[in-house]
Design a protein around this motif. Structure first.
Motif, PDB file in Angstrom:
ATOM      1  N   SER A 258      -8.711   2.508  -2.886  1.00 29.21           N
ATOM      2  CA  SER A 258      -8.121   3.526  -2.011  1.00 29.21           C
ATOM      3  C   SER A 258      -9.162   4.025  -1.028  1.00 29.21           C
ATOM      4  O   SER A 258     -10.373   3.786  -1.196  1.00 29.21           O
ATOM      5  CB  SER A 258      -7.577   4.700  -2.835  1.00 29.21           C
TER       6      SER A 258
ATOM      7  N   ILE B  84      -4.764   6.326   1.450  1.00 33.11           N
ATOM      8  CA  ILE B  84      -4.144   5.000   1.502  1.00 33.11           C
ATOM      9  C   ILE B  84      -4.586   4.240   0.266  1.00 33.11           C
ATOM     10  O   ILE B  84      -5.774   3.970   0.067  1.00 33.11           O
ATOM     11  CB  ILE B  84      -4.540   4.259   2.783  1.00 33.11           C
ATOM     12  N   GLU B  85      -3.619   3.904  -0.586  1.00 35.16           N
ATOM     13  CA  GLU B  85      -3.905   3.288  -1.884  1.00 35.16           C
ATOM     14  C   GLU B  85      -3.321   1.889  -1.949  1.00 35.16           C
ATOM     15  O   GLU B  85      -2.159   1.664  -1.599  1.00 35.16           O
ATOM     16  CB  GLU B  85      -3.314   4.144  -3.010  1.00 35.16           C
ATOM     17  N   HIS B  86      -4.127   0.949  -2.401  1.00 37.64           N
ATOM     18  CA  HIS B  86      -3.702  -0.431  -2.575  1.00 37.64           C
ATOM     19  C   HIS B  86      -2.994  -0.579  -3.916  1.00 37.64           C
ATOM     20  O   HIS B  86      -3.521  -0.169  -4.958  1.00 37.64           O
ATOM     21  CB  HIS B  86      -4.925  -1.353  -2.514  1.00 37.64           C
TER      22      HIS B  86
ATOM     23  N   TYR C 159       0.850  -1.197   0.000  1.00 41.59           N
ATOM     24  CA  TYR C 159       0.000   0.000   0.000  1.00 41.59           C
ATOM     25  C   TYR C 159       0.885   1.246   0.000  1.00 41.59           C
ATOM     26  O   TYR C 159       2.023   1.210   0.473  1.00 41.59           O
ATOM     27  CB  TYR C 159      -0.911   0.033   1.234  1.00 41.59           C
TER      28      TYR C 159
ATOM     29  N   TRP D 181      -6.630  -6.803  -0.186  1.00 40.90           N
ATOM     30  CA  TRP D 181      -7.643  -5.763  -0.348  1.00 40.90           C
ATOM     31  C   TRP D 181      -8.996  -6.227   0.189  1.00 40.90           C
ATOM     32  O   TRP D 181      -9.746  -5.434   0.750  1.00 40.90           O
ATOM     33  CB  TRP D 181      -7.760  -5.367  -1.814  1.00 40.90           C
TER      34      TRP D 181
END
Length: 283
Positions: free
Chosen positions: A113, A129-131, A81, A166
């Motif tokens: 996200s 917060i981005e996967h 992430y 995720w």
């Protein structure tokens, strides 16, 4: 004279017989009493043996108040992430929020996200917060933001971390199909830096499942630094409402007032941390 002698002799014999009879009776009585005592002991012992296991049965009941409702291990950190903390330029907070919500056409996992807005705590305004999937790459060309976004920021920092899949992240954070139901959720974002040599101990404390019913969180995520900011671990605890968060804090304060609980154990292993309360603005 002979008759009298015989009489006396008989009397002596009768007395002797009577004495012996009493002795035998006493002996028989003693022998009868002994088995009775043995029988009584033999009957009492199983009862005692049966009552002994009953005592430990109270132990789980007493311990249950302090035992986590779930003893399952935390989700494995299999994915990467990107954590972006950003402070808006003066007077530009609303505009920055709108820019952050715009989809990135180059995102490796579009739509994966979450954007959180500061309410109380650290100095940043937004956390994105981005996967990125199971791996991430950094290229020399970089990934410069659009000029409009760049001019809306005062400062920012970026950190790559590992975290759960995720699917697990979505479930814990109330996203996906549940996003409309969790719109009022409160998210407590915390970062931790361990005392030198205490990484494992701090991770163990942060990985412990919530203790019910004192802990009212609805979902929890633990992430670990890979590259970037000056911290080792990041946690996000989601509460279904501000009321649930208030209850959680009331319970936490009550425990710490007894000089026990997580407030103290964490401080045995960390040199620095921050806690920030946020609400979700996307998705």
């Amino acid at each position: 004279m002979k008759i009298r002698t015989m009489t006396k002799t008989k009397k002596l014999n009768l007395a002797l017989v009577a004495f012996l009879a009493l002795g035998v009776a006493g002996l028989c009585s003693a022998q009868t009493a002994t088995p009775a005592a043995k029988t009584s002991t033999a009957r009492t012992s199983p009862t005692a043996a049966k009552t002994s296991p009953a005592a430990p049965l109270t132990s789980p009941a007493v311990a249950s108040a302090d035992t986590p409702a779930s003893t399952s291990s935390p989700a494995a950190r299999t994915d990467v992430y990107h954590v972006h903390f950003v402070k808006a330029a003066f007077g530009k907070a609303a505009q920055l929020a709108q820019e952050l919500k715009k989809p990135d056409p180059k995102a490796p996992m579009p739509g994966h996200s979450i954007i959180l807005r500061h309410q109380d705590g650290d100095s940043w305004d937004y956390a994105v917060i981005e996967h990125l999937g199971t791996k991430a790459t950094v290229e020399a060309a970089g990934n410069p933001p659009p000029p409009g976004t760049r001019d809306l920021r005062d400062w920012h920092n970026d950190t790559f971390v590992n975290g759960p899949s995720w699917a697990d992240f979505t479930k814990a954070m109330g996203l996906g199909d549940d996003s409309s139901k969790s719109a009022g959720s409160v998210y407590a974002v915390s970062v931790y830096r361990p005392i030198a040599g205490h990484d494992d101990q701090l991770e163990k404390e942060l990985s412990a499942p919530p203790v019910r019913p004192a802990d009212t969180s609805a979902g929890n995520v633990l992430m670990q630094h890979l590259e970037g900011g000056p911290w080792r671990f990041l946690t996000i605890a989601r509460y279904a409402s501000w009321a649930d968060y208030a209850t959680n804090q009331t319970n936490s304060v009550a425990q710490s007032n007894k000089n026990e609980g997580g407030w103290f154990t964490l401080r045995d292993h960390m040199s620095f941390h921050t806690d920030t309360l946020t609400n979700r603005i996307a998705p």
